[in-house]
Design an enzyme around this catalytic site. Structure first.
Site, short mmCIF file in Angstrom:
data_model
loop_
_atom_site.label_atom_id
_atom_site.label_comp_id
_atom_site.label_asym_id
_atom_site.label_seq_id
_atom_site.Cartn_x
_atom_site.Cartn_y
_atom_site.Cartn_z
N TYR A 194 0.78 -1.12 0.08
CA TYR A 194 -0.01 -0.11 -0.02
C TYR A 194 0.81 1.08 0.15
O TYR A 194 0.67 2.17 -0.90
CB TYR A 194 -1.01 0.14 1.18
CG TYR A 194 -1.66 1.38 1.40
CD1 TYR A 194 -2.68 1.55 0.60
CD2 TYR A 194 -1.13 2.10 2.48
CE1 TYR A 194 -3.34 2.87 0.43
CE2 TYR A 194 -1.94 3.46 2.60
CZ TYR A 194 -2.81 3.91 1.35
OH TYR A 194 -3.64 4.92 1.53
N LYS A 202 1.38 4.03 -3.18
CA LYS A 202 0.95 5.60 -2.84
C LYS A 202 2.30 6.33 -3.04
O LYS A 202 1.94 7.59 -3.58
CB LYS A 202 0.52 5.52 -1.54
CG LYS A 202 -0.93 4.74 -1.18
CD LYS A 202 -1.93 5.29 -2.06
CE LYS A 202 -2.68 6.62 -1.66
NZ LYS A 202 -3.77 7.18 -2.60
#
Length: 338
Positions: free
Chosen positions: A144, A148
């Site tokens: 994640y 990002k």
């Protein structure tokens, strides 16, 4: 002769049926803007908003949706601290963002506000009063965070092209009415075996109430113009009131009538248990799974300082958090127990 300013153009919100996205949609629609939502399998919740059943991995469809749009607010994201859904996270968080950038180019979109994450600078160590001068994390702690980071870098590089004015906002632990992830997880535990505090309350964390995030997004959209200090910049967006994670959880639960948090698990035991759970999931499960806090990333996050300065957002965006932390806690509790 003075001419009136032209009316602000349409806003497209990716992930407009999610927690942050739906709040953004309501705010812009309430302000009289024409709003389009891009979200797969979304149930329309307003008659004055156009809902498009569209995944941001569909680049051609997204480009068509952006025709005639003035501003894109890019909220769509797969959020998971385990890596069982790393393929989906990279496809959506990074690949989908690249599709958003291409759609902005092709559609001549004037402004892009990208919703990033404060985790892009987190390396598993204490972050105390961090600011935007911090480098991106080099230690890979989760797919994640890595996806990002890649997405935000692409957005800020895209801003330098000059075709679309773009910036990135980095909210941290967003809470409030309508939350579909953080709060439901807490309530499931409170209603089940009970909340178990991990580690101690010596480490502080930032939180941000949903209305303050929406205010920052609208302020960024208002300030985004070629040549302004906002274009090409990233901004931390928090309440600016750091607090121990489980102190926050306890305040929220007691406001809803639950007892204080009594149980505690040592950090080492929680970290080891999270490792076993992750090993299990890596063998028997793939794809997105419900979040329960049992990941090594989450356990480490709970036991390090991670709070940030918001001076830059105050200065450049002319924004400030208008809902204080305690007020947000009370409003959230009232909405849940209503």
């Amino acid at each position: 002769m003075n001419h009136p300013e032209p009316a602000a153009g349409p806003v497209l919100v990716t992930g407009g049926c999610g927690f942050i996205g739906s709040a953004v949609v309501r705010a812009f629609a309430d302000a009289g803007r024409e709003v389009r939502v891009v979200n797969p399998r979304c149930r329309p919740f307003r008659d004055d908003v156009q809902f498009l059943d569209l995944d941001i991995r569909n680049g051609a469809g997204l480009a068509e949706a952006c025709n005639g749009v003035e501003t894109v607010v890019h909220c769509a994201s797969v959020v998971q601290t385990r890596n069982t859904a790393q393929h989906e996270m990279w496809e959506v968080n990074h690949g989908g963002t690249r599709n958003v950038l291409d759609a902005c180019r092709r559609g001549r979109v004037r402004k892009l506000v990208h919703i990033s994450s404060a985790s892009v600078v987190y390396e598993g160590r204490d972050l105390e009063a961090g600011d935007e001068g911090l480098p991106y994390a080099k230690a890979s702690l989760s797919a994640y965070a890595d996806s990002k980071i890649a997405a935000e870098q692409d957005v800020l590089e895209f801003a330098a092209e000059g075709s679309t004015s773009a910036c990135a906002l980095r909210p941290h632990l967003v809470f409030g009415p309508g939350d579909t992830r953080f709060l439901p997880n807490i309530l499931r535990r409170a209603d089940g075996a009970g909340i178990r505090e991990v580690g101690t309350r010596s480490k502080l964390s930032d939180f941000v109430y949903i209305d303050n995030v929406v205010d920052a997004i609208m302020a960024a959209e208002d300030q985004l113009e070629p040549g302004t200090p906002v274009c090409g910049q990233a901004y931390f967006v928090t309440n600016g009131e750091p607090i121990a994670f489980f102190e926050f959880v306890e305040r929220l639960l007691t406001a809803m009538g639950y007892p204080p948090v009594r149980k505690r698990v040592p950090y080492w035991l929680a970290y080891a248990g999270a490792g076993l759970v992750e090993a299990f999931h890596s063998v028997v499960r793939t794809g997105e799974t419900s979040e329960d806090g049992l990941s090594r990333f989450a356990v480490r996050y709970l036991n390090t300082h991670h709070y940030f300065r918001i001076d830059k957002a105050r200065r450049d965006l002319h924004w400030r958090p208008r809902t204080a932390l305690e007020q947000g806690i009370q409003q959230t509790a009232a909405a849940v127990t209503r």
